[in-house]
Design a protein around this motif. Structure first.
Motif, short mmCIF file in Angstrom:
data_model
loop_
_atom_site.label_atom_id
_atom_site.label_comp_id
_atom_site.label_asym_id
_atom_site.label_seq_id
_atom_site.Cartn_x
_atom_site.Cartn_y
_atom_site.Cartn_z
N GLU A 29 -3.61 119.95 117.02
CA GLU A 29 -4.17 118.88 116.60
C GLU A 29 -5.00 118.54 117.17
OE1 GLU A 29 -0.52 116.46 114.73
OE2 GLU A 29 0.11 117.34 116.68
N SER A 30 -5.91 117.48 116.59
CA SER A 30 -7.15 116.70 117.16
C SER A 30 -6.91 115.66 118.29
CB SER A 30 -7.79 115.96 116.11
OG SER A 30 -6.97 114.92 116.04
N TRP A 72 1.26 115.61 110.04
CA TRP A 72 0.50 116.37 110.69
C TRP A 72 -0.78 116.18 111.01
CZ3 TRP A 72 -3.13 120.17 110.81
CH2 TRP A 72 -3.17 121.07 112.21
N ASN A 73 -1.37 116.11 112.32
CA ASN A 73 -2.60 115.82 112.55
C ASN A 73 -3.11 114.31 112.22
OD1 ASN A 73 -5.01 116.61 114.13
ND2 ASN A 73 -5.82 117.79 112.37
#
Length: 166
Positions: A29-30, A72-73
């Protein structure tokens, strides 16, 4: 090597990102998404630190008001201090911590905190064939409602929604 469990802070972001990259590869993830978990997760985010101050594992978790997982993310919105649910977002181990029971210690400490905060249930999304590990921690696979299926698919083809009553 000995590892001590401690709360994570936003200052741990670079170490968390490095452990994430080693554990998840393309499923990373970022920095913004991970940083929001450290910022909003507060006391719920735990790490295992070695005697030299290096982070060897982490567990990101937070109270969660909904019965479906967060996307997510995506960065988290502001979260309530207390909620009926507890969400375990991410667990990653570095090579030095594997095989020492640290993952289980992180999970059990986080779940104990959730019980003290009177959360009624814990949720997570198991990825990369980790459902067996989570089952050993007391979680069961749930059949997601149709509205959750698309969100779950963003976690990957093998994603499994899992649940535990606290």
């Amino acid at each position: 090597m000995r590892f001590t469990l401690r709360r994570l802070t936003p200052d741990d972001l670079l170490s968390v990102l490095a452990l994430q990259a080693g554990a998840y590869g393309a499923l990373c993830e970022s920095p913004a998404a991970m940083g929001s978990r450290l910022e909003h997760g507060g006391a719920w985010c735990l790490g295992a630190q070695d005697d030299h101050g290096r982070l060897g594992a982490y567990l990101l978790a937070h109270p969660w008001p909904d019965s479906t997982p967060p996307a997510w993310n995506q960065s988290l919105p502001g979260l309530p201090a207390l909620a009926p649910r507890f969400y375990l977002h991410d667990l990653a181990l570095g090579a030095a911590t594997r095989g020492q029971g640290i993952a289980g210690r992180l999970v059990q400490q986080a779940l104990a905190g959730a019980r003290r905060a009177r959360c009624h249930e814990a949720l997570l999304v198991a990825v990369q064939d980790s459902a067996g590990f989570w089952a050993r921690q007391g979680f069961r696979v749930m059949t997601p409602p149709p509205a959750v299926a698309a969100k779950l698919a963003s976690y990957g083809d093998d994603a499994r929604l899992m649940w535990q009553r606290l």
